[in-house]
Design an enzyme around this catalytic site. Structure first.
Site, PDB file in Angstrom:
ATOM      1  N   GLU A  43     -39.219 -59.049 -17.079  1.00 54.32           N
ATOM      2  CA  GLU A  43     -38.710 -59.637 -18.328  1.00 54.32           C
ATOM      3  C   GLU A  43     -39.819 -59.535 -19.384  1.00 54.32           C
ATOM      4  OE1 GLU A  43     -37.825 -63.898 -18.199  1.00 54.32           O
ATOM      5  OE2 GLU A  43     -36.463 -63.697 -19.902  1.00 54.32           O
ATOM      6  N   LYS A 113     -29.496 -61.600 -22.427  1.00 56.12           N
ATOM      7  CA  LYS A 113     -29.597 -62.870 -21.687  1.00 56.12           C
ATOM      8  C   LYS A 113     -28.526 -63.836 -22.199  1.00 56.12           C
ATOM      9  CE  LYS A 113     -33.420 -65.895 -20.153  1.00 56.12           C
ATOM     10  NZ  LYS A 113     -34.881 -66.074 -20.302  1.00 56.12           N
ATOM     11  N   CYS A 154     -33.503 -63.581 -15.788  1.00 55.22           N
ATOM     12  CA  CYS A 154     -34.213 -64.833 -15.485  1.00 55.22           C
ATOM     13  C   CYS A 154     -33.302 -66.050 -15.370  1.00 55.22           C
ATOM     14  CB  CYS A 154     -35.329 -65.025 -16.512  1.00 55.22           C
ATOM     15  SG  CYS A 154     -36.625 -66.133 -15.901  1.00 55.22           S
TER      16      CYS A 154
HETATM   17  N1  LIG Z   1     -37.924 -68.044 -18.110  1.00 53.82           N
HETATM   18  C1  LIG Z   1     -36.662 -68.246 -17.778  1.00 53.82           C
HETATM   19  O1  LIG Z   1     -35.758 -67.750 -18.399  1.00 53.82           O
HETATM   20  C2  LIG Z   1     -36.271 -69.098 -16.614  1.00 53.82           C
HETATM   21  C3  LIG Z   1     -37.240 -69.885 -15.876  1.00 53.82           C
HETATM   22  O2  LIG Z   1     -38.451 -69.811 -16.008  1.00 53.82           O
HETATM   23  C4  LIG Z   1     -36.638 -70.838 -14.915  1.00 53.82           C
HETATM   24  O3  LIG Z   1     -35.406 -70.875 -14.793  1.00 53.82           O
HETATM   25  O4  LIG Z   1     -37.379 -71.584 -14.276  1.00 53.82           O
END
Ligand SMILES: NC(=O)CC(=O)C(=O)O
Length: 275
Positions: A43, A113, A154
């Site tokens: 990411e 996302k 994520c």
């Molecule tokens: N960074 C993200 O999008 C998600 C995350 O760090 C988590 O769900 O914990």
């Protein structure tokens, strides 16, 4: 079914955008990656994970970073899941977007996302992506010569409905460029990847940035691959690393046949549908 030789790149994220792309190009040119089919980047692999950086680093689809990723996929004749990068649309909205390129460099997938990472854990992680980002609204599955793969980013992985929708669209692998953190990573990261794999009887792949304690956001790292039985096939530590893992989609069919969870759903009593 041939195995899918998959490289997961857990790279350092530099402030210099070009340096991030150059290091990716160097890694993909390494002899150890010569025969891979698929590469997955982290990411925000080319932009520090900070709200102030997203507008500054954002590019339109087809921009310089997109172009370089497309060329890398074509040059190495691989499928490339280009982690994610900030994307600016014509109205000026910014998204956390993952592009997928095929072996000719053609874009065959794009995921924005869907669930923005807005959390506030007392004494722990605070982040509010919605300060700068706009959420996407598409469930993303793309086709490869091996079969269909789902893609999310994520925080999206925390929503079991989304994973199930990808599986209902045929996904046998769920790919997740991601960057958990020092608050959520220790207990939730591996659990989340194993849980989604077990629920859906898919391979799950998480590619994270390496941890940098001088950065504004401290990535948990721990890039991971789990199989459709929920077994962790590979997990890194927090440092920069690259690992190649072979995925065997016959395993997905075998697990789904032996433990027919997806068939045993009571669709007469409940359903999951996309609006
Ligand atoms: N960074 C993200 O999008 C998600 C995350 O760090 C988590 O769900 O914990």
């Amino acid at each position: 079914m041939p195995k899918i030789k998959t490289a997961i790149l857990q790279t350092h994220v530099y402030k210099d955008k070009i340096r991030n792309i150059t290091q990716t190009a160097e890694h993909l040119a390494a002899p150890e990656l010569a025969s891979i089919d698929l590469a997955v980047l982290p990411e925000m692999f080319c932009c520090p994970y900070e709200n102030k950086c997203f507008p500054e680093y954002a590019e339109a689809e087809g921009g310089d970073t997109w172009e370089k990723c497309s060329r890398l996929a074509a040059e190495h004749k691989i499928y490339l899941v280009a982690g994610s990068m900030p994307e600016r649309d014509e109205e000026g909205h910014i998204y956390n977007t993952s592009y997928v390129f095929d072996r000719t460099g053609k874009q065959i997938g794009k995921h924005r996302k869907m669930h923005l990472f807005d959390i506030n854990v007392k004494g722990g992680q605070y982040f509010k992506e919605s300060d700068t980002l706009t959420p996407g609204n598409q469930v993303t599955v793309f086709d490869t010569e091996f079969g269909k793969m789902g893609l999310c980013i994520c925080y999206d992985l925390r929503f079991p409905e989304l994973a199930r929708l990808m599986v209902d669209k045929g996904a046998q692998v769920i790919i997740v460029p991601a960057a958990f953190n020092m608050t959520t990573g220790p207990l939730h990261w591996e659990l989340m990847f194993r849980q989604r794999a077990v629920d859906n009887q898919v391979y799950t792949i998480g590619a994270a940035p390496a941890r940098d304690m001088n950065a504004g956001y401290h990535s948990w790292g721990h890039s991971i691959v789990t199989d459709p039985w929920g077994k962790v096939l590979m997990e890194m530590d927090e440092k920069p690393d690259i690992k190649v893992v072979k995925l065997d989609l016959d395993e997905v069919s075998r697990v789904r046949e032996e433990l027919p969870l997806l068939k045993h759903r009571r669709k007469d009593l409940y359903t999951l549908s996309q609006i």
